[in-house]
Design a protein around this motif. Structure first.
Motif, short mmCIF file in Angstrom:
data_model
loop_
_atom_site.label_atom_id
_atom_site.label_comp_id
_atom_site.label_asym_id
_atom_site.label_seq_id
_atom_site.Cartn_x
_atom_site.Cartn_y
_atom_site.Cartn_z
N SER A 4 -10.58 7.40 -12.28
CA SER A 4 -9.71 7.76 -11.14
C SER A 4 -9.90 9.23 -10.78
CB SER A 4 -8.24 7.56 -11.51
OG SER A 4 -8.06 6.30 -12.07
N HIS B 29 -1.61 9.46 -11.45
CA HIS B 29 -2.27 9.18 -12.74
C HIS B 29 -3.55 9.99 -12.91
CE1 HIS B 29 -3.65 6.16 -9.79
NE2 HIS B 29 -4.82 6.23 -10.40
N GLY C 113 3.31 9.77 -9.40
CA GLY C 113 2.88 8.93 -10.51
C GLY C 113 3.41 7.52 -10.32
N SER C 114 4.64 7.44 -9.81
CA SER C 114 5.12 6.15 -9.39
C SER C 114 4.48 5.93 -8.02
CB SER C 114 6.65 6.15 -9.28
OG SER C 114 7.06 4.89 -8.85
N LEU C 115 3.51 5.04 -7.98
CA LEU C 115 2.65 4.94 -6.80
C LEU C 115 3.41 4.54 -5.54
CD1 LEU C 115 -0.37 3.22 -8.59
CD2 LEU C 115 -0.32 5.54 -7.68
N SER D 38 -4.23 6.78 -3.16
CA SER D 38 -5.31 5.87 -3.56
C SER D 38 -5.32 4.71 -2.57
CB SER D 38 -5.02 5.33 -4.96
OG SER D 38 -3.82 4.58 -4.93
N ASP D 39 -6.23 3.76 -2.76
CA ASP D 39 -6.16 2.56 -1.92
C ASP D 39 -5.23 1.52 -2.56
OD1 ASP D 39 -8.03 1.99 -3.94
OD2 ASP D 39 -9.68 1.58 -2.55
N GLY D 40 -5.18 1.49 -3.90
CA GLY D 40 -4.29 0.52 -4.57
C GLY D 40 -2.84 0.71 -4.17
N GLU D 41 -2.46 1.96 -3.91
CA GLU D 41 -1.05 2.16 -3.59
C GLU D 41 -0.72 1.81 -2.14
OE1 GLU D 41 0.58 6.20 -3.95
OE2 GLU D 41 -1.45 6.96 -3.97
N GLU E 21 1.85 -0.90 -1.63
CA GLU E 21 3.29 -0.61 -1.65
C GLU E 21 3.80 -0.52 -0.22
OE1 GLU E 21 5.11 -0.04 -4.43
OE2 GLU E 21 3.58 0.18 -5.96
N ASP F 26 -8.26 7.84 -0.88
CA ASP F 26 -9.38 7.74 -1.83
C ASP F 26 -9.75 6.25 -1.92
OD1 ASP F 26 -11.08 7.75 -3.98
OD2 ASP F 26 -9.67 8.67 -5.38
N LEU G 210 -11.28 -0.05 -5.94
CA LEU G 210 -10.84 -0.59 -7.23
C LEU G 210 -9.42 -0.14 -7.49
CD1 LEU G 210 -13.88 0.05 -9.64
CD2 LEU G 210 -12.93 -2.18 -9.03
N GLN G 211 -8.66 -0.92 -8.21
CA GLN G 211 -7.37 -0.45 -8.70
C GLN G 211 -7.31 -0.70 -10.20
OE1 GLN G 211 -5.54 -2.82 -5.39
NE2 GLN G 211 -4.02 -3.32 -6.96
N GLY G 212 -6.12 -0.73 -10.78
CA GLY G 212 -6.05 -0.76 -12.24
C GLY G 212 -6.69 -1.98 -12.88
N LYS H 214 -15.36 4.89 -7.82
CA LYS H 214 -14.59 5.18 -9.03
C LYS H 214 -15.57 5.48 -10.17
CE LYS H 214 -10.29 3.53 -10.99
NZ LYS H 214 -9.12 2.67 -10.74
N HIS I 67 -11.17 2.88 -15.28
CA HIS I 67 -9.85 3.32 -14.79
C HIS I 67 -9.13 4.18 -15.84
CE1 HIS I 67 -6.04 3.34 -12.76
NE2 HIS I 67 -5.46 2.81 -13.82
C1 LIG Z 1 4.81 1.90 -8.63
C2 LIG Z 1 3.74 1.85 -9.71
N1 LIG Z 1 3.32 0.66 -10.15
C3 LIG Z 1 2.38 0.59 -11.12
C4 LIG Z 1 1.86 1.74 -11.67
C5 LIG Z 1 0.84 1.66 -12.78
N2 LIG Z 1 -0.49 2.04 -12.31
C6 LIG Z 1 -1.04 3.21 -12.67
S1 LIG Z 1 -2.54 3.45 -11.95
C7 LIG Z 1 -2.47 1.95 -11.19
C8 LIG Z 1 -3.54 1.43 -10.25
C9 LIG Z 1 -4.55 2.41 -9.88
O1 LIG Z 1 -5.34 2.00 -8.80
P1 LIG Z 1 -5.33 2.85 -7.49
O2 LIG Z 1 -3.91 3.10 -7.13
O3 LIG Z 1 -6.20 2.24 -6.47
O4 LIG Z 1 -5.94 4.24 -7.98
P2 LIG Z 1 -7.44 4.62 -8.38
O5 LIG Z 1 -8.27 3.39 -8.33
O6 LIG Z 1 -7.87 5.62 -7.38
O7 LIG Z 1 -7.31 5.18 -9.74
C10 LIG Z 1 -1.30 1.29 -11.48
C11 LIG Z 1 -0.93 -0.05 -10.97
C12 LIG Z 1 2.34 2.97 -11.17
N3 LIG Z 1 1.86 4.14 -11.63
N4 LIG Z 1 3.27 3.01 -10.19
#
Ligand SMILES: Cc1ncc(C[n+]2csc(CCOP(=O)(O)OP(=O)(O)O)c2C)c(N)n1
Length: 274
Positions: free
Chosen positions: A34, A62, A109-111, A139-142, A145, A168, A172-174, A231, A245
């Motif tokens: 990440s 994160h 940190g809380s995405l 990030s793209d994973g967030e 939300e 970013d 990929l996500q987690g 990533k 990750h």
């Molecule tokens: C609200 C919330 N849900 C779950 C998490 C746990 N978590 C940490 S990183 C992550 C996924 C990371 O993927 P992405 O957001 O796309 O970031 P990147 O790939 O750039 O690391 C998750 C689900 C969190 N930090 N906050």
């Protein structure tokens, strides 16, 4: 791009990566992939774009060590601060804290909250007629939300051109690929439909990022920059792999990734800048 600026940015990005890899190694923990994904983006925003009065939110908290390494590069954090990363009683926790370190305006940190925080900052500064801007890296994973999209509605509604949203987009996500977990494409069309001007950039290329900066500065609408990234960038074995990750680094992995980054850095210095 100015040749000297380009060289400086390459050097800073290399130092930043070395520093956060050292932090993750010492902590025997960390979001290595990440952080490698967002390193050039952070470097460019901080050293190629932001003014001192501006703020930056790393919404993907994160990747905190990459932000701490930027602050160390800037002289805001000392090597003692950096050595305390992840230890008991440190304020350099696994996710960025609020009100502890200059230039970290909000805890993340809380995405899914970064863009809402940026929207609040944006409207407040618009009302105050201040020219401060806020850069928000998500990030793209967030984007899974709902709060992100609510914030996007707000930024567009109030035409907050003092908010610059950078995504970013490493796909990929987690626990998997974004398009398999929660499909985002056609992402540019979606964000554009909310009222943003959408720009695509190569999130590892300073020249491309600089051109998105110029487009942003001449835009009349709030801008979202989809920064295409990889990533684990720079570490071939792990690039674009979900395993990068979160990765406590073994000794030999640490040596390998440093060696690869060093070689990549040397090569990048010898390439002509357009
Ligand atoms: C609200 C919330 N849900 C779950 C998490 C746990 N978590 C940490 S990183 C992550 C996924 C990371 O993927 P992405 O957001 O796309 O970031 P990147 O790939 O750039 O690391 C998750 C689900 C969190 N930090 N906050």
């Amino acid at each position: 791009m100015d040749t000297q600026l380009h060289k400086d940015l390459l050097t800073k990005a290399f130092h930043i990566k070395k520093r956060f890899l050292g932090m993750y190694k010492a902590a025997n923990a960390g979001h290595v992939g990440s952080s490698l994904s967002v390193a050039e983006l952070l470097t460019f925003v901080r050293f190629g774009w932001m003014k001192d009065s501006d703020e930056m939110i790393l919404s993907k908290g994160h990747a905190a060590a990459s932000l701490y390494a930027v602050l160390a590069e800037e002289g805001i954090l000392s090597s003692e601060d950096i050595d305390s990363f992840y230890k008991n009683n440190t304020y350099l926790a696994a996710h960025p804290p609020v009100n502890k370190v200059k230039r970290i305006p909000f805890a993340t940190g809380s995405l899914g909250h970064g863009l809402s925080l940026a929207a609040g900052f944006g409207i407040a500064n618009k009302l105050k007629k201040s020219d401060k801007r806020i850069f928000c890296i998500t990030s793209d994973g967030e984007l899974n939300e709902g709060s992100t999209w609510e914030a996007a509605l707000f930024v567009a509604q109030h035409q907050l051109t003092n908010v610059v949203w950078l995504i970013d987009r490493n796909r990929l996500q987690g626990y998997g690929r974004t398009e398999e977990v929660m499909k985002l494409e056609p992402l540019a069309d979606k964000i554009g439909a909310f009222g943003f001007e959408v720009i695509e950039a190569d999130g590892h290329d300073f020249t491309s990022l600089e051109s998105s900066k110029f487009t942003t500065q001449s835009s009349k609408r709030p801008v979202a920059i989809i920064c295409n990234t990889t990533k684990g960038y720079g570490w071939k074995t792990y690039e674009d792999k979900v395993d990068c990750h979160y990765l406590p680094l073994k000794d030999e992995q640490y040596d390998l990734v440093l060696d690869e980054l060093e070689r990549g850095f040397e090569l990048s210095k010898s390439v002509n800048i357009p």
